[in-house]
Motif scaffolding. Structure first.
Motif, PDB file in Angstrom:
ATOM      1  N   GLY A 105     -13.360  -2.675  -0.245  1.00  0.00           N
ATOM      2  CA  GLY A 105     -12.640  -2.008  -1.328  1.00  0.00           C
ATOM      3  C   GLY A 105     -11.579  -1.086  -0.740  1.00  0.00           C
ATOM      4  N   ALA A 106     -10.641  -0.668  -1.586  1.00  0.00           N
ATOM      5  CA  ALA A 106      -9.563   0.204  -1.095  1.00  0.00           C
ATOM      6  C   ALA A 106      -8.796   0.791  -2.271  1.00  0.00           C
ATOM      7  CB  ALA A 106      -8.598  -0.593  -0.218  1.00  0.00           C
ATOM      8  N   PHE A 107      -8.098   1.867  -1.996  1.00  0.00           N
ATOM      9  CA  PHE A 107      -7.129   2.421  -2.926  1.00  0.00           C
ATOM     10  C   PHE A 107      -5.757   2.140  -2.337  1.00  0.00           C
ATOM     11  CE2 PHE A 107     -10.829   4.870  -4.131  1.00  0.00           C
ATOM     12  CZ  PHE A 107     -10.729   4.898  -5.516  1.00  0.00           C
ATOM     13  N   ILE A 108      -4.886   1.544  -3.118  1.00  0.00           N
ATOM     14  CA  ILE A 108      -3.529   1.224  -2.681  1.00  0.00           C
ATOM     15  C   ILE A 108      -2.589   2.229  -3.342  1.00  0.00           C
ATOM     16  CG2 ILE A 108      -1.750  -0.572  -2.540  1.00  0.00           C
ATOM     17  CD1 ILE A 108      -4.423  -1.353  -1.187  1.00  0.00           C
ATOM     18  N   GLU A 109      -1.789   2.884  -2.517  1.00  0.00           N
ATOM     19  CA  GLU A 109      -0.823   3.865  -3.012  1.00  0.00           C
ATOM     20  C   GLU A 109       0.566   3.481  -2.522  1.00  0.00           C
ATOM     21  OE1 GLU A 109      -2.427   7.470  -1.348  1.00  0.00           O
ATOM     22  OE2 GLU A 109      -3.620   7.838  -3.146  1.00  0.00           O
ATOM     23  N   PRO A 110       1.603   3.978  -3.193  1.00  0.00           N
ATOM     24  CA  PRO A 110       2.964   3.691  -2.713  1.00  0.00           C
ATOM     25  C   PRO A 110       3.158   4.245  -1.308  1.00  0.00           C
ATOM     26  CG  PRO A 110       2.997   4.806  -4.849  1.00  0.00           C
ATOM     27  CD  PRO A 110       1.592   4.807  -4.373  1.00  0.00           C
ATOM     28  N   LYS A 111       3.915   3.547  -0.497  1.00  0.00           N
ATOM     29  CA  LYS A 111       4.168   4.000   0.870  1.00  0.00           C
ATOM     30  C   LYS A 111       4.797   5.384   0.893  1.00  0.00           C
ATOM     31  CE  LYS A 111       4.581  -0.521   2.992  1.00  0.00           C
ATOM     32  NZ  LYS A 111       5.437  -1.441   3.720  1.00  0.00           N
ATOM     33  N   ALA A 112       5.620   5.691  -0.056  1.00  0.00           N
ATOM     34  CA  ALA A 112       6.316   6.975  -0.081  1.00  0.00           C
ATOM     35  C   ALA A 112       5.501   8.060  -0.780  1.00  0.00           C
ATOM     36  CB  ALA A 112       7.665   6.814  -0.775  1.00  0.00           C
ATOM     37  N   ALA A 113       4.251   7.791  -1.139  1.00  0.00           N
ATOM     38  CA  ALA A 113       3.453   8.730  -1.928  1.00  0.00           C
ATOM     39  C   ALA A 113       3.296  10.075  -1.244  1.00  0.00           C
ATOM     40  CB  ALA A 113       2.084   8.140  -2.236  1.00  0.00           C
ATOM     41  N   ASN A 114       3.214  10.095   0.072  1.00  0.00           N
ATOM     42  CA  ASN A 114       3.050  11.366   0.787  1.00  0.00           C
ATOM     43  C   ASN A 114       4.311  12.217   0.735  1.00  0.00           C
ATOM     44  OD1 ASN A 114       0.475  10.583   1.445  1.00  0.00           O
ATOM     45  ND2 ASN A 114       1.061   9.782   3.443  1.00  0.00           N
ATOM     46  N   ASP A 115       5.456  11.576   0.641  1.00  0.00           N
ATOM     47  CA  ASP A 115       6.727  12.286   0.668  1.00  0.00           C
ATOM     48  C   ASP A 115       7.301  12.523  -0.718  1.00  0.00           C
ATOM     49  OD1 ASP A 115       6.491  11.996   3.420  1.00  0.00           O
ATOM     50  OD2 ASP A 115       7.681  10.159   3.440  1.00  0.00           O
ATOM     51  N   ASP A 116       6.962  11.669  -1.664  1.00  0.00           N
ATOM     52  CA  ASP A 116       7.607  11.711  -2.977  1.00  0.00           C
ATOM     53  C   ASP A 116       6.551  11.609  -4.070  1.00  0.00           C
ATOM     54  OD1 ASP A 116       9.134  11.410  -5.245  1.00  0.00           O
ATOM     55  OD2 ASP A 116      10.170   9.602  -4.572  1.00  0.00           O
ATOM     56  N   ALA A 117       6.350  12.701  -4.797  1.00  0.00           N
ATOM     57  CA  ALA A 117       5.329  12.737  -5.847  1.00  0.00           C
ATOM     58  C   ALA A 117       5.656  11.799  -6.997  1.00  0.00           C
ATOM     59  CB  ALA A 117       5.161  14.160  -6.355  1.00  0.00           C
ATOM     60  N   THR A 118       6.886  11.319  -7.089  1.00  0.00           N
ATOM     61  CA  THR A 118       7.256  10.422  -8.190  1.00  0.00           C
ATOM     62  C   THR A 118       7.138   8.950  -7.800  1.00  0.00           C
ATOM     63  OG1 THR A 118       9.589  10.417  -7.573  1.00  0.00           O
ATOM     64  CG2 THR A 118       8.853  12.127  -9.136  1.00  0.00           C
ATOM     65  N   ALA A 119       6.740   8.664  -6.557  1.00  0.00           N
ATOM     66  CA  ALA A 119       6.628   7.277  -6.103  1.00  0.00           C
ATOM     67  C   ALA A 119       5.561   6.545  -6.916  1.00  0.00           C
ATOM     68  CB  ALA A 119       6.281   7.229  -4.622  1.00  0.00           C
ATOM     69  N   LYS A 120       5.831   5.313  -7.260  1.00  0.00           N
ATOM     70  CA  LYS A 120       4.925   4.496  -8.059  1.00  0.00           C
ATOM     71  C   LYS A 120       4.799   3.112  -7.429  1.00  0.00           C
ATOM     72  CE  LYS A 120       4.627   7.220 -11.797  1.00  0.00           C
ATOM     73  NZ  LYS A 120       3.411   7.885 -12.186  1.00  0.00           N
ATOM     74  N   LEU A 121       3.688   2.485  -7.717  1.00  0.00           N
ATOM     75  CA  LEU A 121       3.521   1.067  -7.414  1.00  0.00           C
ATOM     76  C   LEU A 121       4.045   0.297  -8.613  1.00  0.00           C
ATOM     77  CD1 LEU A 121      -0.141   0.974  -6.045  1.00  0.00           C
ATOM     78  CD2 LEU A 121       1.932   0.540  -4.727  1.00  0.00           C
ATOM     79  N   ALA A 122       4.825  -0.716  -8.382  1.00  0.00           N
ATOM     80  CA  ALA A 122       5.365  -1.526  -9.472  1.00  0.00           C
ATOM     81  C   ALA A 122       5.032  -2.985  -9.197  1.00  0.00           C
ATOM     82  CB  ALA A 122       6.874  -1.341  -9.570  1.00  0.00           C
ATOM     83  N   PHE A 123       4.488  -3.640 -10.210  1.00  0.00           N
ATOM     84  CA  PHE A 123       4.150  -5.054 -10.057  1.00  0.00           C
ATOM     85  C   PHE A 123       3.998  -5.695 -11.427  1.00  0.00           C
ATOM     86  CE2 PHE A 123       0.399  -2.432  -9.673  1.00  0.00           C
ATOM     87  CZ  PHE A 123      -0.511  -2.998 -10.551  1.00  0.00           C
ATOM     88  N   VAL A 124       3.927  -7.022 -11.406  1.00  0.00           N
ATOM     89  CA  VAL A 124       3.777  -7.795 -12.629  1.00  0.00           C
ATOM     90  C   VAL A 124       2.347  -8.335 -12.668  1.00  0.00           C
ATOM     91  CG1 VAL A 124       4.583  -9.800 -13.927  1.00  0.00           C
ATOM     92  CG2 VAL A 124       6.217  -8.428 -12.617  1.00  0.00           C
TER      93      VAL A 124
END
Length: 167
Positions: A105-124
């Motif tokens: 199992g894992a939690f996937i976060e945006p690569k920029a999450a540490n630097d940018d609080a507005t970073a999001k994962l986007a997918f279909v």
């Protein structure tokens, strides 16, 4: 009064014991057999969508949407399971980069999450819906490991391996 006489064929016994000792000196062939037993067990887990011990995997969104099976959309992960035998050990696993993610199992976060609080994962999603989220949790779906059924199969394999020395 009943009398019983037991006669052993010493030559056959000596040969069998000698063969058993040679087999024990380098058990790579036995470890290969055990590896094959475990590979079969893992393959069956993919077909049944269950982990060691029979616990059902959480169904993936893709499987819910398409009616397929969890973890076998492309069969890449399932088909990557291999074993490697040594004289006294066998390893089983996968070289697919995402295998550990599905196993544990894992939690996937945006690569920029540490630097940018507005970073999001986007997918279909499989249904075509576009989503943006902070993170995605991929639940553990263990496919590697062994359970009581595997232990019994391994025991049978070991017994057969050494019994061959006496045939």
């Amino acid at each position: 009064m009943v009398t019983m006489t037991l006669t052993l064929d010493d030559a056959r016994l000596d040969k069998g014991l000698g063969d058993a000792l040679r087999r024990a000196a380098d058990m790579t062939p036995l470890m290969r057999r055990i590896g094959a037993v475990l590979e079969t067990s893992v393959s069956e887990r993919f077909e049944q969508s269950k982990g060691p011990g029979g616990e059902a995997w959480p169904v993936s969104i893709r499987a819910q949407e398409s009616g397929g099976k969890t973890l076998i959309d492309s069969t890449r992960l399932r088909d990557s399971i291999v074993s490697e035998a040594e004289p006294r050990a066998v390893e089983i696993g996968s070289n697919v980069p995402y295998a550990a993610t599905h196993q544990f199992g894992a939690f996937i976060e945006p690569k920029a999450a540490n630097d940018d609080a507005t970073a999001k994962l986007a997918f279909v999603l499989p249904n075509g819906r576009f989503v943006m989220v902070d993170q995605v949790e991929i639940p553990a779906r263990p496919f590697l490991g062994f359970d009581a059924a595997d232990e019994a199969d391994i025991g049978d394999t070991v017994e057969a391996y050494f019994a061959e020395a006496f045939q």
